[in-house]
Design a protein around this motif. Structure first.
Motif, PDB file in Angstrom:
ATOM      1  N   TYR A   1      21.344  50.596  33.034  1.00 32.06           N
ATOM      2  CA  TYR A   1      20.724  51.484  32.972  1.00 32.06           C
ATOM      3  C   TYR A   1      21.701  51.677  30.895  1.00 32.06           C
ATOM      4  N   ALA A   2      22.126  51.501  30.231  1.00 32.30           N
ATOM      5  CA  ALA A   2      22.214  51.447  28.877  1.00 32.30           C
ATOM      6  C   ALA A   2      21.248  50.858  28.328  1.00 32.30           C
TER       7      ALA A   2
ATOM      8  N   GLU B   1      18.751  49.843  29.172  1.00 36.37           N
ATOM      9  CA  GLU B   1      16.911  51.274  29.085  1.00 36.37           C
ATOM     10  C   GLU B   1      17.273  52.230  27.953  1.00 36.37           C
ATOM     11  N   THR B   2      18.608  52.740  28.125  1.00 34.01           N
ATOM     12  CA  THR B   2      18.701  54.012  27.233  1.00 34.01           C
ATOM     13  C   THR B   2      18.180  53.658  25.651  1.00 34.01           C
ATOM     14  N   GLU B   3      19.030  52.428  25.497  1.00 32.38           N
ATOM     15  CA  GLU B   3      18.792  51.915  24.229  1.00 32.38           C
ATOM     16  C   GLU B   3      17.881  51.315  24.086  1.00 32.38           C
ATOM     17  N   GLU B   4      16.410  51.136  25.095  1.00 31.45           N
ATOM     18  CA  GLU B   4      15.395  50.562  24.750  1.00 31.45           C
ATOM     19  C   GLU B   4      15.545  49.292  24.599  1.00 31.45           C
TER      20      GLU B   4
ATOM     21  N   LYS C   1      28.119  57.624  21.416  1.00 36.25           N
ATOM     22  CA  LYS C   1      26.997  56.842  22.214  1.00 36.25           C
ATOM     23  C   LYS C   1      27.401  56.470  23.784  1.00 36.25           C
TER      24      LYS C   1
ATOM     25  N   GLU D   1      28.264  58.923  26.200  1.00 41.09           N
ATOM     26  CA  GLU D   1      26.815  59.880  26.880  1.00 41.09           C
ATOM     27  C   GLU D   1      26.065  58.682  27.834  1.00 41.09           C
ATOM     28  N   ILE D   2      26.443  57.212  27.588  1.00 40.70           N
ATOM     29  CA  ILE D   2      26.079  56.840  28.713  1.00 40.70           C
ATOM     30  C   ILE D   2      26.341  56.512  29.962  1.00 40.70           C
TER      31      ILE D   2
ATOM     32  N   GLU E   1      25.991  59.917  32.124  1.00 40.12           N
ATOM     33  CA  GLU E   1      25.334  59.656  32.823  1.00 40.12           C
ATOM     34  C   GLU E   1      24.628  59.391  33.566  1.00 40.12           C
ATOM     35  N   PHE E   2      25.973  57.894  33.277  1.00 40.46           N
ATOM     36  CA  PHE E   2      25.187  56.803  34.643  1.00 40.46           C
ATOM     37  C   PHE E   2      25.848  57.805  35.818  1.00 40.46           C
TER      38      PHE E   2
END
Length: 154
Positions: A26-27, A29-32, A142, A145-146, A149-150
């Motif tokens: 997930y992290a 994806e969030t951080e691309e 950051k 947030e991760i 949101e997770f």
């Protein structure tokens, strides 16, 4: 992202390992982070992490997490360039003893602390740091947030 896990303590359950896998994906994806990127996560005890902390950071005490970033270039290091090379982010080493100690100290679950340290280690691999108050605010915001949101709140 490819994540290689190793538990030298035999104390991390399959469920906890799956939680970390999902959280780090997930992290990523969030951080691309490129899906071909690779990293490792190793779980050790306080004794093992103290040796690493002493040898690599000149701090002779156990710590909770150490990250060895592979994408950083030190002085006089040459960049390795190639189209077909995977992106190797580096290694995250986490003390299971510290997870337990800090979860109790901060009054939250073992899983929350496990997730916090895993994300913290990943963010270090990505170049985040907390050496200045400004950088610390960015990195810790950051992380929160991760984790929130997770769904891994305090």
């Amino acid at each position: 992202m490819e994540i290689d896990f190793r538990d030298d303590t035999n104390k991390i359950t399959n469920e906890q390992m799956q939680l970390v896998e999902k959280l780090l994906q997930y992290a990523a994806e969030t951080e691309e982070i490129d899906e071909t990127a690779e990293m490792s996560v190793t779980f050790v005890n306080n004794e093992q992490i103290q040796i690493m902390n002493r040898d690599y950071r000149q701090k002779d005490a156990p710590t909770d997490v150490i990250s060895f970033a592979m994408q950083e270039e030190g002085e006089e290091e040459l960049a390795i360039v190639g189209e077909q090379l995977p992106i190797v982010l580096g290694d995250v080493i986490i003390s299971v003893d510290k997870i337990k100690e800090q979860a109790e100290e901060y009054g939250h679950s073992f899983e929350r602390e496990l997730g916090f340290l895993s994300v913290h280690g990943l963010l270090h691999l990505l170049g985040y740091d907390h050496m200045t108050p400004e950088d610390e605010k960015v990195m810790f915001t950051k992380q929160e947030e991760i984790l929130n949101e997770f769904g891994l709140q305090r």
